[in-house]
Design an enzyme around this catalytic site. Structure first.
Site, PDB file in Angstrom:
ATOM      1  N   ARG A 270       0.784  -0.848  -0.106  1.00  0.00           N
ATOM      2  CA  ARG A 270       0.217  -0.124   0.158  1.00  0.00           C
ATOM      3  C   ARG A 270       1.022   1.057   0.250  1.00  0.00           C
ATOM      4  O   ARG A 270       0.608   2.539  -0.887  1.00  0.00           O
ATOM      5  CB  ARG A 270      -1.118   0.007   1.131  1.00  0.00           C
TER       6      ARG A 270
ATOM      7  N   LEU B 133      -5.746   6.091   3.653  1.00  0.00           N
ATOM      8  CA  LEU B 133      -3.951   6.474   2.726  1.00  0.00           C
ATOM      9  C   LEU B 133      -3.079   6.337   3.715  1.00  0.00           C
ATOM     10  O   LEU B 133      -2.957   6.559   5.109  1.00  0.00           O
ATOM     11  CB  LEU B 133      -3.791   8.595   2.425  1.00  0.00           C
TER      12      LEU B 133
ATOM     13  N   ASN C 174     -11.416  14.755   3.165  1.00  0.00           N
ATOM     14  CA  ASN C 174     -12.843  13.806   2.212  1.00  0.00           C
ATOM     15  C   ASN C 174     -14.818  13.951   2.656  1.00  0.00           C
ATOM     16  O   ASN C 174     -14.019  15.079   4.074  1.00  0.00           O
ATOM     17  CB  ASN C 174     -12.594  12.560   4.034  1.00  0.00           C
TER      18      ASN C 174
ATOM     19  N   HIS D 260     -17.878  12.753   3.732  1.00  0.00           N
ATOM     20  CA  HIS D 260     -18.453  11.695   4.692  1.00  0.00           C
ATOM     21  C   HIS D 260     -19.957  11.913   4.510  1.00  0.00           C
ATOM     22  O   HIS D 260     -20.550  12.809   5.149  1.00  0.00           O
ATOM     23  CB  HIS D 260     -17.459  11.139   5.830  1.00  0.00           C
TER      24      HIS D 260
ATOM     25  N   ASP E 103      -6.244  12.359   8.141  1.00  0.00           N
ATOM     26  CA  ASP E 103      -5.407  11.320   9.337  1.00  0.00           C
ATOM     27  C   ASP E 103      -5.477  10.654   8.561  1.00  0.00           C
ATOM     28  O   ASP E 103      -6.178   9.634   7.931  1.00  0.00           O
ATOM     29  CB  ASP E 103      -5.575  11.948  10.496  1.00  0.00           C
TER      30      ASP E 103
ATOM     31  N   GLY F 293      -6.435   7.754  10.654  1.00  0.00           N
ATOM     32  CA  GLY F 293      -7.423   7.147  10.927  1.00  0.00           C
ATOM     33  C   GLY F 293      -9.018   6.438   9.965  1.00  0.00           C
ATOM     34  O   GLY F 293      -8.573   7.677   8.786  1.00  0.00           O
TER      35      GLY F 293
ATOM     36  N   ASP G 157     -11.984   7.888   8.903  1.00  0.00           N
ATOM     37  CA  ASP G 157     -12.567   9.927   9.027  1.00  0.00           C
ATOM     38  C   ASP G 157     -12.333  10.155  10.019  1.00  0.00           C
ATOM     39  O   ASP G 157     -13.898  10.219  10.614  1.00  0.00           O
ATOM     40  CB  ASP G 157     -14.107   8.911   8.567  1.00  0.00           C
TER      41      ASP G 157
END
Ligand code: GRF
Length: 178
Positions: free
Chosen positions: A55, A83, A97, A99, A131, A133, A135
C-alpha cells in the site's frame, strides 16, 4: 491546484467540476471507476493495489503522479481506501474527505446503512481533514439532513449527496483561497 481521488460514481467530483474549481488530476484505486469518465480533458490514472508491492508503494506512486502535475490540495470524493503516511506526509493539512454522516458519529464504509440501523432521525455530511484514522481527522464543516421514516439506504444517501454537492465545493473553494 486540486487533485481528486475517486473509487465510485463520482457525483462529488462532478460537483467540484461544475463549481469551476481547478481540478487538474483525477486518480483512482479502481481502473473501472465510473467517476474517471467524468473528467474528459483532465489527466486520470488508476493506481490498483495489485500493481504494487504494498500500500505504501502504491500511495507513494500516486503522490508522485499528483505532485508532478502540480497538485497542492487533494480531495477524497468517494475514495474507498485508507491512505498511508507515504501519501499523507506529501500533502500536509491539504487533504480533505467528504463523508455521509455527522462525524464523529458513524465513520466507516457503511455509514448510511449504519445510521438507518441505529434509527437516527437526523443525518448529514461532513468535510474533514484526513489523517491516518478512519474518517477521524479535524472537522471543517457539516450540514444536516432529516431522516424520513420510509428512507432506504438509497433515498437517504441521495439526500445526503445533495448537500455534499454544496458543502464540498464550498469548503474546497475556501481551502484554495487560504
Ligand atoms: C459520498 O457519499 C461520500 O460522502 C462518500 O462516498 C460517496 C461518494 O459518492 N465518502 P460519489 O462517488 O461522489 O457519487
Amino acid at each position: 491546484m486540486i487533485g481528486v481521488l475517486v473509487s465510485g460514481t463520482g457525483t462529488n467530483l462532478q460537483a467540484l467540476l461544475d463549481a469551476g474549481l481547478p481540478v487538474i488530476a483525477v486518480a483512482s484505486n479502481k481502473r473501472g471507476a465510473p467517476a474517471l469518465a467524468r473528467a474528459p480533458g483532465i489527466p486520470t490514472q488508476a493506481f490498483e493495489l495489485d500493481d504494487y508491492a504494498d500500500r505504501s508503494e502504491r500511495d507513494a506512486a500516486m503522490a508522485d503522479w499528483l505532485q508532478d502535475r502540480g497538485v497542492q490540495i487533494v480531495v477524497l470524493a468517494g475514495y474507498m481506501h485508507l491512505l498511508t503516511a507515504a501519501f499523507l506526509d506529501r500533502f500536509p493539512d491539504s487533504i480533505v474527505n467528504v463523508h455521509p454522516s455527522l462525524l464523529p458519529d458513524f465513520p466507516g464504509a457503511h455509514a448510511v446503512e449504519d445510521q438507518l440501523a441505529a434509527g437516527v432521525t437526523e443525518s448529514g455530511a461532513t468535510v474533514h481533514l484526513v489523517d491516518l484514522g478512519v474518517d477521524s481527522g479535524p472537522i471543517l464543516a457539516q450540514e444536516r439532513v432529516s431522516v424520513h421514516e420510509d428512507d432506504t439506504a438509497e433515498t437517504l444517501h441521495e439526500r445526503i449527496r445533495q448537500i455534499e454537492h454544496e458543502l464540498l465545493p464550498r469548503v474546497v473553494g475556501e481551502l484554495c483561497a487560504r
